[in-house]
Design a protein around this motif. Sequence first.
Motif, PDB file in Angstrom:
ATOM      1  N   LEU A 188       0.844  -1.206   0.000  1.00 31.98           N
ATOM      2  CA  LEU A 188       0.000   0.000   0.000  1.00 31.98           C
ATOM      3  C   LEU A 188       0.873   1.247   0.000  1.00 31.98           C
ATOM      4  O   LEU A 188       1.930   1.279   0.639  1.00 31.98           O
ATOM      5  CB  LEU A 188      -0.897   0.023   1.241  1.00 31.98           C
ATOM      6  N   GLY A 189       0.431   2.298  -0.677  1.00 29.37           N
ATOM      7  CA  GLY A 189       1.162   3.560  -0.678  1.00 29.37           C
ATOM      8  C   GLY A 189       0.236   4.724  -0.948  1.00 29.37           C
ATOM      9  O   GLY A 189      -0.824   4.565  -1.547  1.00 29.37           O
ATOM     10  N   LYS A 190       0.641   5.889  -0.485  1.00 33.33           N
ATOM     11  CA  LYS A 190      -0.163   7.091  -0.739  1.00 33.33           C
ATOM     12  C   LYS A 190       0.760   8.278  -0.961  1.00 33.33           C
ATOM     13  O   LYS A 190       1.926   8.285  -0.537  1.00 33.33           O
ATOM     14  CB  LYS A 190      -1.112   7.373   0.422  1.00 33.33           C
TER      15      LYS A 190
ATOM     16  N   ALA B 299       3.980   1.569  -2.809  1.00 31.58           N
ATOM     17  CA  ALA B 299       3.228   0.321  -2.724  1.00 31.58           C
ATOM     18  C   ALA B 299       4.043  -0.862  -3.235  1.00 31.58           C
ATOM     19  O   ALA B 299       4.048  -1.939  -2.631  1.00 31.58           O
ATOM     20  CB  ALA B 299       1.923   0.447  -3.513  1.00 31.58           C
TER      21      ALA B 299
ATOM     22  N   ARG C 210       6.765  -1.740  -0.697  1.00 32.57           N
ATOM     23  CA  ARG C 210       6.206  -2.390   0.484  1.00 32.57           C
ATOM     24  C   ARG C 210       5.743  -3.813   0.180  1.00 32.57           C
ATOM     25  O   ARG C 210       5.647  -4.642   1.084  1.00 32.57           O
ATOM     26  CB  ARG C 210       5.046  -1.555   1.035  1.00 32.57           C
TER      27      ARG C 210
ATOM     28  N   GLY D 236      -3.409   7.294  -4.142  1.00 33.16           N
ATOM     29  CA  GLY D 236      -3.089   6.091  -3.383  1.00 33.16           C
ATOM     30  C   GLY D 236      -2.921   4.934  -4.341  1.00 33.16           C
ATOM     31  O   GLY D 236      -3.415   4.971  -5.476  1.00 33.16           O
TER      32      GLY D 236
ATOM     33  N   CYS E  39      -2.125   0.373  -4.579  1.00 34.26           N
ATOM     34  CA  CYS E  39      -1.871  -0.914  -3.941  1.00 34.26           C
ATOM     35  C   CYS E  39      -1.387  -1.904  -4.984  1.00 34.26           C
ATOM     36  O   CYS E  39      -1.631  -1.741  -6.180  1.00 34.26           O
ATOM     37  CB  CYS E  39      -3.112  -1.454  -3.228  1.00 34.26           C
TER      38      CYS E  39
ATOM     39  N   THR F 201      -4.719   2.935   3.164  1.00 34.83           N
ATOM     40  CA  THR F 201      -3.281   2.992   3.428  1.00 34.83           C
ATOM     41  C   THR F 201      -2.997   3.585   4.801  1.00 34.83           C
ATOM     42  O   THR F 201      -2.189   3.046   5.570  1.00 34.83           O
ATOM     43  CB  THR F 201      -2.567   3.825   2.346  1.00 34.83           C
ATOM     44  N   GLU F 202      -3.662   4.682   5.129  1.00 29.20           N
ATOM     45  CA  GLU F 202      -3.446   5.309   6.440  1.00 29.20           C
ATOM     46  C   GLU F 202      -3.878   4.402   7.579  1.00 29.20           C
ATOM     47  O   GLU F 202      -3.193   4.310   8.608  1.00 29.20           O
ATOM     48  CB  GLU F 202      -4.193   6.645   6.523  1.00 29.20           C
TER      49      GLU F 202
ATOM     50  N   TRP G 198      -3.937   1.183   7.632  1.00 33.56           N
ATOM     51  CA  TRP G 198      -2.924   0.124   7.752  1.00 33.56           C
ATOM     52  C   TRP G 198      -1.637   0.672   8.376  1.00 33.56           C
ATOM     53  O   TRP G 198      -1.052   0.041   9.263  1.00 33.56           O
ATOM     54  CB  TRP G 198      -2.647  -0.467   6.382  1.00 33.56           C
ATOM     55  N   GLU G 199      -1.203   1.854   7.952  1.00 34.14           N
ATOM     56  CA  GLU G 199       0.012   2.456   8.499  1.00 34.14           C
ATOM     57  C   GLU G 199      -0.104   2.700  10.000  1.00 34.14           C
ATOM     58  O   GLU G 199       0.888   2.612  10.731  1.00 34.14           O
ATOM     59  CB  GLU G 199       0.320   3.774   7.789  1.00 34.14           C
TER      60      GLU G 199
END
Length: 334
Positions: free
Chosen positions: A9-11, A65, A68, A167, A169, A302-303, A305-306
């Motif tokens: 996941l990434g944003k 993403a 990760r 965002g 994934c 994402t947030e 999960w972070e």
Amino acid sequence: MYNSKITGLGKYVPDNIVTNDDLSKFMDTSDEWIQERTGIQERRWIPEGSDDTSSVMGAKAAKIAIERAGLTKDDIDFIVFATLSPDYYFPGCGVQIQDLLDMPTVGALDVRNQCSGFVYALSVADQFIKTGMYKNILVIGAEYHSNGLDKTTRGRGVTVIFGDGAGACVLSREEDTTKGILSTHLHSEGKYADKLIVASPSIKHWVPEIIESEEEDISYYPYMDGTFVFKHAVVRFSEVIMEGLIKNNLSKEDIDMLIPHQANLRIAQFIQKKFVLSDDKVFNNIMKYGNTTAASVIIALTEAWEQGKIKEGDHVVLAAFGSGFTWASAIIKW
């Protein structure tokens, strides 16, 4: 048959924060007025002179993403990009991601389902993996709203709501069919298309015609019948969440985390109350980012999960409603 699971996941959001008080300097509004109606306190807008666009922001989120997920760009088999604000009328942003990330010549698909865009894109990617066609798919939701908003008092009902961001994934093959995306559910009702719309420019009203016209109904700014949209949203959100739960023999008590599209905090609060979910089982960040349309669900996921709010084995529900009308849900066993 396989399942698919989110492995990375990434944003990315612009650094430029625009508060409600900032908006009140160039339109007749106030922090109290905006928060009462939407719950929004601030949003991110791409500043003048920045190189950020929907595709550029999407690429930045995608790099995070992919890293990760423990993969490289060369491991990605396909790209699905959801946005209503592409860099160009055509081509779409998907092919730009292939170029920006210097990826192999994999296929790229764009999804134009607005607020439901990311869940629709996730569903498309899920089907490609379930059939065995692809192993790792990059799914992106990104929006550059701020450059297309009416930043006057006339447009405040829409403009105060929307923000920029992206965002992404990585969706990967999972051989254990009890894990990952259990099901997705997609719907539309096009007779209400004009309730939330950008009608121009289009083939009907091309740019020169808009510029020369004095007709008030020809505009390149978004239009929304807010009350109408709200009333339909709360009904469809509930329906599509229940549809997913029933499909998987789950009840509302089985929801460990609900990630609703960040359209309006009041909608999310209504759904939370209807499903009797505690605060720790619903994630909202519209207060910070506004409505980022196709990016909102994936940024929020994402947030969450972070921040450690999603754990292995949790039942995670994604749900969205927006222009079209379209609405969708995804049931995930994390």
